[in-house]
Write an enzyme that holds these catalytic residues in place. Structure first.
Site, mmCIF file in Angstrom:
data_model
loop_
_atom_site.group_PDB
_atom_site.id
_atom_site.type_symbol
_atom_site.label_atom_id
_atom_site.label_comp_id
_atom_site.label_asym_id
_atom_site.label_seq_id
_atom_site.Cartn_x
_atom_site.Cartn_y
_atom_site.Cartn_z
ATOM 1 N N LYS A 1 18.595 61.753 -115.352
ATOM 2 C CA LYS A 1 19.014 60.529 -115.757
ATOM 3 C C LYS A 1 19.829 60.403 -116.805
ATOM 4 C CE LYS A 1 14.230 58.739 -114.515
ATOM 5 N NZ LYS A 1 12.992 58.185 -114.922
ATOM 6 N N GLN B 1 8.865 57.756 -119.430
ATOM 7 C CA GLN B 1 8.604 58.865 -118.667
ATOM 8 C C GLN B 1 7.351 58.694 -118.344
ATOM 9 O OE1 GLN B 1 10.992 59.863 -116.235
ATOM 10 N NE2 GLN B 1 9.472 60.890 -115.009
ATOM 11 N N ASP C 1 12.591 50.229 -114.870
ATOM 12 C CA ASP C 1 12.090 50.829 -114.008
ATOM 13 C C ASP C 1 11.154 49.945 -112.855
ATOM 14 O OD1 ASP C 1 11.811 53.535 -114.095
ATOM 15 O OD2 ASP C 1 10.653 53.743 -116.033
HETATM 16 N N1 GUN Z 1 7.492 59.363 -113.380
HETATM 17 C C1 GUN Z 1 7.690 59.567 -111.886
HETATM 18 N N2 GUN Z 1 8.713 58.783 -111.497
HETATM 19 C C2 GUN Z 1 8.885 57.940 -112.491
HETATM 20 C C3 GUN Z 1 9.803 56.758 -112.566
HETATM 21 O O1 GUN Z 1 10.688 56.328 -111.608
HETATM 22 N N3 GUN Z 1 10.020 56.298 -113.830
HETATM 23 C C4 GUN Z 1 9.144 56.803 -114.724
HETATM 24 N N4 GUN Z 1 9.584 56.032 -116.065
HETATM 25 N N5 GUN Z 1 8.382 57.619 -114.891
HETATM 26 C C5 GUN Z 1 8.448 58.293 -113.522
#
Ligand code: GUN
Length: 297
Positions: free
Chosen positions: A67, A111, A134
């Site tokens: 990211k 995350q 998200d």
């Molecule tokens: N953990 C696994 N996929 C994601 C996601 O798309 N966003 C976040 N914040 N955590 C994750």
């Protein structure tokens, strides 16, 4: 009575078209980069994403690094923070409060998964829903459920983009979502319903998952169990989306769907890796740009 309604899917195709998430996401990142340049020409600041990673889960660290790379590529401000697993929930919530107030930050990501002593729901609830890129906040899921989507859950949003890329009109198609998680399965079902599909959600208590899949024009599997979906269950010509991503004993990444068999039946199929994952990430960038541009109420 006819056994089945009309389906626009071509059941005669031999081998599936691959839905190349890497290529689609890469093209969309170029568009985002151009939009960031246009903002700069208008004297506007770059869109900003803050991400919080807690602990030392290797998979989470890889996702967060990806990211951060995306942010740099498109010219976003990237405020990425890494805390030890011992951080308290109160400390984390205080940091979210600070980011909620920060005018240079449009999107906040925490995350997941979080360490067991931190309650995921408390954390998600604390993020300003207008910065929840998200799309996990109850407000944003509620808006989607009520057919007034704002910030959309990132993985289902990316999958809707993949479905659009097929050029198949999906209104009226039969869709099966396998997995009923808060972050993927449930909002995925809501997205497909909003698009006019007839949606079935199969989950760990479902008894006839194979039967549902055999009739499905669209299958989205988001479970995380390699080989869960047998290739010979796939309806010829259907669109098959694999959200599962599990590292097997040999270190290879594997989806939920038996890919080599399924690809001989499906019309379109996502690879793992390189299908859904890049689309999730580009959805986050698109949502952040929309927030920065004042498009989110
Ligand atoms: N953990 C696994 N996929 C994601 C996601 O798309 N966003 C976040 N914040 N955590 C994750």
């Amino acid at each position: 009575m006819a056994a089945r309604s009309f389906s626009p899917l071509d059941a005669s195709a031999m081998t599936a078209n691959i839905l190349d998430g890497n290529a689609i996401a890469s093209a969309r990142r170029l568009d985002i980069q151009a939009a960031v340049k246009q903002r700069a020409e208008r004297g506007e600041r770059p869109p900003g994403i803050a991400a919080i990673l807690i602990g030392d889960d290797p998979a989470s660290a890889i996702y967060v690094r990806g990211k951060e790379r995306d942010c740099k590529e498109v010219g976003f401000k990237a405020d990425f923070r890494h805390h030890p697993a011992e951080i308290t929930e109160q400390q984390l919530l205080a940091e979210i409060d600070e980011l909620n107030q920060d005018d240079s930050i449009d999107g906040i990501l925490v995350q997941l998964p979080l360490p067991a002593h931190i309650d995921d729901d408390n954390v998600i609830d604390r993020i300003d829903p207008r910065k929840d890129v998200d799309g996990f906040h109850p407000y944003n899921i509620g808006r989607l459920a009520l057919r007034r989507p704002t910030l959309r859950s990132c993985t289902p949003k990316g999958i809707m983009t993949l479905l659009e890329s097929t050029g198949v009109p999906i209104r009226g198609l039969d869709a099966v979502v396998v997995g009923a998680s808060n972050h993927v399965g449930r909002p995925m079902g809501l997205e497909l319903l909003l698009a006019g599909c007839t949606v079935t959600t199969a989950h760990k208590f479902s008894r006839f998952t194979a039967g549902h899949i055999r009739q499905a024009d669209i299958v989205v599997s988001a479970v995380g169990k390699p080989g869960l979906i047998r290739g010979d269950w796939i309806k010829p010509g259907s669109i098959v989306i694999d959200v599962g991503i599990t590292r097997d004993a040999g270190g290879k990444l594997r989806g939920d769907i038996e890919f080599e068999v399924a690809r001989e039946r499906a019309g379109w199929i996502t690879p793992v890796p390189g299908g859904v994952g890049p689309m999730t990430r580009v959805s986050i960038l698109e949502s952040t740009l929309a927030v920065a541009n004042g498009e989110i109420g």
